[in-house]
Motif scaffolding. Structure first.
Motif, mmCIF file in Angstrom:
data_model
loop_
_atom_site.group_PDB
_atom_site.id
_atom_site.type_symbol
_atom_site.label_atom_id
_atom_site.label_comp_id
_atom_site.label_asym_id
_atom_site.label_seq_id
_atom_site.Cartn_x
_atom_site.Cartn_y
_atom_site.Cartn_z
ATOM 1 N N THR A 187 46.524 20.580 31.516
ATOM 2 C CA THR A 187 47.434 21.009 32.590
ATOM 3 C C THR A 187 47.892 19.835 33.443
ATOM 4 O OG1 THR A 187 45.641 21.437 34.188
ATOM 5 C CG2 THR A 187 46.247 23.244 32.693
ATOM 6 N N THR A 188 47.419 18.618 33.119
ATOM 7 C CA THR A 188 47.711 17.399 33.887
ATOM 8 C C THR A 188 47.540 17.630 35.390
ATOM 9 O OG1 THR A 188 50.113 17.845 33.881
ATOM 10 C CG2 THR A 188 49.239 16.452 32.118
ATOM 11 N N PRO A 189 46.330 17.980 35.835
ATOM 12 C CA PRO A 189 46.083 18.286 37.250
ATOM 13 C C PRO A 189 45.895 17.054 38.122
ATOM 14 C CG PRO A 189 44.057 18.474 36.036
ATOM 15 C CD PRO A 189 45.120 18.138 35.025
ATOM 16 N N GLY A 190 45.850 15.880 37.505
ATOM 17 C CA GLY A 190 45.573 14.649 38.235
ATOM 18 C C GLY A 190 44.244 14.064 37.798
ATOM 19 N N THR A 191 44.172 12.739 37.758
ATOM 20 C CA THR A 191 42.960 12.069 37.302
ATOM 21 C C THR A 191 41.744 12.470 38.127
ATOM 22 O OG1 THR A 191 44.239 10.179 36.504
ATOM 23 C CG2 THR A 191 41.888 9.823 36.890
ATOM 24 N N ALA A 192 41.888 12.482 39.453
ATOM 25 C CA ALA A 192 40.756 12.793 40.328
ATOM 26 C C ALA A 192 40.222 14.201 40.076
ATOM 27 C CB ALA A 192 41.163 12.640 41.792
ATOM 28 N N THR A 193 41.123 15.149 39.810
ATOM 29 C CA THR A 193 40.695 16.530 39.551
ATOM 30 C C THR A 193 39.901 16.616 38.263
ATOM 31 O OG1 THR A 193 42.598 17.433 40.749
ATOM 32 C CG2 THR A 193 41.502 18.891 39.183
ATOM 33 N N ILE A 194 40.339 15.914 37.241
ATOM 34 C CA ILE A 194 39.609 15.909 35.968
ATOM 35 C C ILE A 194 38.219 15.316 36.170
ATOM 36 C CG2 ILE A 194 39.558 15.009 33.609
ATOM 37 C CD1 ILE A 194 42.633 14.999 33.686
ATOM 38 N N VAL A 195 38.156 14.214 36.895
ATOM 39 C CA VAL A 195 36.859 13.580 37.171
ATOM 40 C C VAL A 195 35.940 14.556 37.900
ATOM 41 C CG1 VAL A 195 35.700 11.759 38.485
ATOM 42 C CG2 VAL A 195 37.785 11.236 37.193
ATOM 43 N N ASP A 196 36.463 15.224 38.922
ATOM 44 C CA ASP A 196 35.648 16.176 39.683
ATOM 45 C C ASP A 196 35.125 17.304 38.806
ATOM 46 O OD1 ASP A 196 35.996 14.738 41.991
ATOM 47 O OD2 ASP A 196 37.602 16.006 42.790
ATOM 48 N N ARG A 197 35.976 17.832 37.938
ATOM 49 C CA ARG A 197 35.561 18.947 37.088
ATOM 50 C C ARG A 197 34.434 18.541 36.150
ATOM 51 N NH1 ARG A 197 41.730 21.051 35.880
ATOM 52 N NH2 ARG A 197 41.920 22.374 37.751
ATOM 53 N N VAL A 198 34.535 17.352 35.580
ATOM 54 C CA VAL A 198 33.493 16.907 34.660
ATOM 55 C C VAL A 198 32.193 16.627 35.410
ATOM 56 C CG1 VAL A 198 32.808 15.101 33.027
ATOM 57 C CG2 VAL A 198 35.149 15.992 32.997
ATOM 58 N N GLU A 199 32.287 15.924 36.536
ATOM 59 C CA GLU A 199 31.071 15.574 37.274
ATOM 60 C C GLU A 199 30.414 16.803 37.896
ATOM 61 O OE1 GLU A 199 32.024 12.437 40.002
ATOM 62 O OE2 GLU A 199 32.083 10.928 38.415
ATOM 63 N N GLU A 200 31.218 17.749 38.390
ATOM 64 C CA GLU A 200 30.645 18.960 38.974
ATOM 65 C C GLU A 200 30.050 19.874 37.911
ATOM 66 O OE1 GLU A 200 33.691 20.750 41.301
ATOM 67 O OE2 GLU A 200 33.774 19.119 42.758
ATOM 68 N N GLY A 201 30.585 19.813 36.702
ATOM 69 C CA GLY A 201 30.055 20.643 35.627
ATOM 70 C C GLY A 201 28.912 20.004 34.874
ATOM 71 N N ALA A 202 28.610 18.746 35.171
ATOM 72 C CA ALA A 202 27.561 18.032 34.453
ATOM 73 C C ALA A 202 26.215 18.721 34.619
ATOM 74 C CB ALA A 202 27.477 16.592 34.955
ATOM 75 N N ALA A 203 25.540 18.932 33.489
ATOM 76 C CA ALA A 203 24.205 19.541 33.469
ATOM 77 C C ALA A 203 23.640 19.336 32.073
ATOM 78 C CB ALA A 203 24.278 21.037 33.806
ATOM 79 N N PRO A 204 22.323 19.342 31.935
ATOM 80 C CA PRO A 204 21.725 19.158 30.611
ATOM 81 C C PRO A 204 22.239 20.185 29.604
ATOM 82 C CG PRO A 204 20.063 18.923 32.301
ATOM 83 C CD PRO A 204 21.290 19.427 32.987
ATOM 84 N N GLY A 205 22.673 19.703 28.459
ATOM 85 C CA GLY A 205 23.081 20.581 27.369
ATOM 86 C C GLY A 205 24.542 20.950 27.318
ATOM 87 N N VAL A 206 25.341 20.589 28.324
ATOM 88 C CA VAL A 206 26.722 21.040 28.335
ATOM 89 C C VAL A 206 27.573 20.265 27.340
ATOM 90 C CG1 VAL A 206 26.523 21.687 30.773
ATOM 91 C CG2 VAL A 206 27.585 19.505 30.156
ATOM 92 N N VAL A 207 28.626 20.918 26.884
ATOM 93 C CA VAL A 207 29.636 20.319 26.012
ATOM 94 C C VAL A 207 30.944 20.311 26.795
ATOM 95 C CG1 VAL A 207 30.896 20.533 23.844
ATOM 96 C CG2 VAL A 207 28.478 21.181 23.951
ATOM 97 N N VAL A 208 31.511 19.126 27.006
ATOM 98 C CA VAL A 208 32.715 18.961 27.815
ATOM 99 C C VAL A 208 33.950 18.924 26.914
ATOM 100 C CG1 VAL A 208 33.927 17.506 29.478
ATOM 101 C CG2 VAL A 208 31.432 17.702 29.571
#
Length: 280
Positions: free
Chosen positions: A221-242
């Motif tokens: 959706t091209t939400p912006g670089t910072a938004t993509i970074v936030d989504r990945v870092e906030e979703g980070a947890a053991p076992g996740v697939v990004v």
């Protein structure tokens, strides 16, 4: 169809596929892991309380992973699943980064350079129509120890196709991957996360396990670089697939985001790796 037209077509299909994807990739009763025991576990919701825990600094870094080079033998056929694998297990805080729709010579090389800089392996679910014109990039993925999976030939909504069409989409792509990568793929991802019984059966018959995702960066959706970074870092947890993308439109934000969040994940103690498929 031109490669740059993929985004337009997929935006048109995404609304209809969303329901199917939710049922096939997230709305099923249980989520499977890729560990030998195969014990079903509940996947954390992306952005939920568990996923939003602050990243903690750590001296732990990724160790060299020479053992994750492409396998040198052909595994047996897996059992037919009724839901895709959405999580993986491994030592410590293990995560998997995946990139769909490529390879694209405008963006994939930059992603490969960033992964190489940090000695990280990832999964690339490629489309046959992209791979056939960029076999050198698949060979580069093999040299770097990345895992290449099957994402069909033209990225169609498989649930709307006949079985013969589904098989053709998947089998043709596996042929191209084998030719360029050196091994037939053992992982498969349905476009839009839209699965049905036929896709599970045909994928297994062609020797592949179905892989979905836990955290969607929504980078398409091209939400912006910072938004993509936030989504990945906030979703980070053991076992996740990004889930991210290296083709299908302008992926410059994805390229920049990876450069930002990858070292942060490593500094926070995450082990970015690729899964091993268990033989049936």
């Amino acid at each position: 169809m031109q490669k740059d037209q993929l985004l337009t077509r997929r935006r048109a299909l995404i609304a209809g596929a969303a329901v199917l994807g939710a049922v096939g990739a997230a709305g099923t009763a249980r989520v499977l892991t890729a560990d030998p025991a195969g014990s079903p576990v509940r996947a954390p919701v992306a952005g939920g309380p568990q996923a939003r825990q602050a990243l903690k600094p750590s001296a732990y870094r990724l160790e060299p992973m020479t053992g994750f080079a492409p396998p040198r033998r052909t595994p047996g056929k897996p059992a037919v699943r009724r839901e895709p694998i959405m999580r993986v297990s491994g030592r410590g805080r293990t995560m998997v980064l995946t990139f769909d729709d490529g390879p694209d010579p405008r963006y994939t090389p930059s992603i490969l350079r960033t992964l190489r800089k940090h000695d990280v392996r990832a999964m690339f679910f490629v489309c046959g129509e992209m791979a056939v014109d960029n076999k050198d990039l698949l060979a580069e993925m093999a040299d770097d120890g990345h895992v290449v999976g099957n994402h069909t030939w033209t990225h169609p909504l498989l649930t709307e196709l006949r079985r013969s069409e589904i098989r053709s989409e998947i089998a043709r792509t596996s042929d191209v991957i084998e030719d360029a990568y050196g091994e037939r793929p053992v992982w498969f991802r349905a476009p839009y996360g839209a699965w049905n019984r036929a896709t599970f059966q045909i994928g297994a018959d062609l020797g592949m396990e179905p892989m979905a995702w836990t955290v969607d960066s929504l980078d398409w959706t091209t939400p912006g670089t910072a938004t993509i970074v936030d989504r990945v870092e906030e979703g980070a947890a053991p076992g996740v697939v990004v889930l991210s993308h290296d083709a299908g439109g302008d992926r410059s934000q994805t390229v920049r985001a990876l450069r930002d969040y990858l070292p942060e994940l490593l500094d926070s103690g995450y082990h970015l790796t690729v899964p091993h498929r268990q033989d049936s």
